[in-house]
Design a protein around this motif. Sequence first.
Motif, PDB file in Angstrom:
ATOM      1  N   UNK A 164       0.839  -1.201   0.000  1.00 53.85           N
ATOM      2  CA  UNK A 164       0.000   0.000   0.000  1.00 53.85           C
ATOM      3  C   UNK A 164       0.872   1.248   0.000  1.00 53.85           C
ATOM      4  N   UNK A 165       0.466   2.235  -0.738  1.00 54.55           N
ATOM      5  CA  UNK A 165       1.176   3.514  -0.771  1.00 54.55           C
ATOM      6  C   UNK A 165       0.978   4.224   0.569  1.00 54.55           C
ATOM      7  N   UNK A 166       1.962   5.049   0.991  1.00 53.09           N
ATOM      8  CA  UNK A 166       1.820   5.790   2.250  1.00 53.09           C
ATOM      9  C   UNK A 166       0.577   6.682   2.288  1.00 53.09           C
ATOM     10  N   UNK A 167       0.069   7.074   1.128  1.00 53.60           N
ATOM     11  CA  UNK A 167      -1.125   7.909   1.074  1.00 53.60           C
ATOM     12  C   UNK A 167      -2.426   7.137   1.053  1.00 53.60           C
TER      13      UNK A 167
ATOM     14  N   UNK B 108      12.713  10.300  12.501  1.00 54.00           N
ATOM     15  CA  UNK B 108      12.583   8.841  12.492  1.00 54.00           C
ATOM     16  C   UNK B 108      13.524   8.186  11.480  1.00 54.00           C
ATOM     17  N   UNK B 109      13.868   8.893  10.408  1.00 54.11           N
ATOM     18  CA  UNK B 109      14.785   8.314   9.422  1.00 54.11           C
ATOM     19  C   UNK B 109      16.205   8.875   9.542  1.00 54.11           C
ATOM     20  N   UNK B 110      16.372  10.023  10.151  1.00 54.22           N
ATOM     21  CA  UNK B 110      17.699  10.625  10.266  1.00 54.22           C
ATOM     22  C   UNK B 110      18.456  10.180  11.505  1.00 54.22           C
ATOM     23  N   UNK B 111      17.746   9.767  12.524  1.00 54.48           N
ATOM     24  CA  UNK B 111      18.374   9.326  13.771  1.00 54.48           C
ATOM     25  C   UNK B 111      18.346   7.800  13.792  1.00 54.48           C
ATOM     26  N   UNK B 112      19.514   7.200  13.769  1.00 55.19           N
ATOM     27  CA  UNK B 112      19.630   5.740  13.684  1.00 55.19           C
ATOM     28  C   UNK B 112      18.898   5.025  14.814  1.00 55.19           C
ATOM     29  N   UNK B 113      18.795   5.644  15.968  1.00 49.55           N
ATOM     30  CA  UNK B 113      18.095   5.000  17.090  1.00 49.55           C
ATOM     31  C   UNK B 113      16.608   4.837  16.793  1.00 49.55           C
TER      32      UNK B 113
ATOM     33  N   UNK C 285       7.492   8.076   7.920  1.00 54.97           N
ATOM     34  CA  UNK C 285       7.844   9.476   7.678  1.00 54.97           C
ATOM     35  C   UNK C 285       7.130  10.008   6.439  1.00 54.97           C
ATOM     36  N   UNK C 286       7.083   9.213   5.387  1.00 56.83           N
ATOM     37  CA  UNK C 286       6.395   9.654   4.168  1.00 56.83           C
ATOM     38  C   UNK C 286       4.892   9.770   4.395  1.00 56.83           C
ATOM     39  N   UNK C 287       4.324   8.822   5.098  1.00 59.54           N
ATOM     40  CA  UNK C 287       2.895   8.858   5.401  1.00 59.54           C
ATOM     41  C   UNK C 287       2.562  10.048   6.306  1.00 59.54           C
ATOM     42  N   UNK C 288       3.454  10.350   7.243  1.00 62.89           N
ATOM     43  CA  UNK C 288       3.257  11.504   8.120  1.00 62.89           C
ATOM     44  C   UNK C 288       3.251  12.797   7.319  1.00 62.89           C
ATOM     45  N   UNK C 289       4.121  12.897   6.332  1.00 66.26           N
ATOM     46  CA  UNK C 289       4.166  14.104   5.508  1.00 66.26           C
ATOM     47  C   UNK C 289       2.848  14.292   4.763  1.00 66.26           C
ATOM     48  N   UNK C 290       2.343  13.240   4.184  1.00 61.93           N
ATOM     49  CA  UNK C 290       1.069  13.313   3.454  1.00 61.93           C
ATOM     50  C   UNK C 290      -0.058  13.707   4.401  1.00 61.93           C
TER      51      UNK C 290
END
Length: 88
Positions: free
Chosen positions: A14-17, A50-55, A72-77
């Motif tokens: 499923x797409x993030x949107x 969530x994607x920039x911090x390895x933890x 992260x992509x779904x959050x942006x949408x």
Amino acid sequence: AINRELAACLQTGLKPGSSRAQDAVARHYRWVCASWTPNRPAYLALGAMYVQDARFTAFYDSETPGVAAYLAEAMQIWAEANLADQEG
């Protein structure tokens, strides 16, 4: 439960949107709001973290690789459609 739902969305292609993924993000936003109510830029920054911090990436990807980036992509949408740039 939210992470499992997002992983299921990702695994089924499923797409993030998609409505299912967006419903999961709405639940995620409500969960975040239990301690803090972010506006659009703040929620987008959280998703980026969530994607920039390895933890955080390790946490979200622990059972299903790719969930952090998918979230992260779904959050942006979701944020673009549902949140204001500023509080109030």
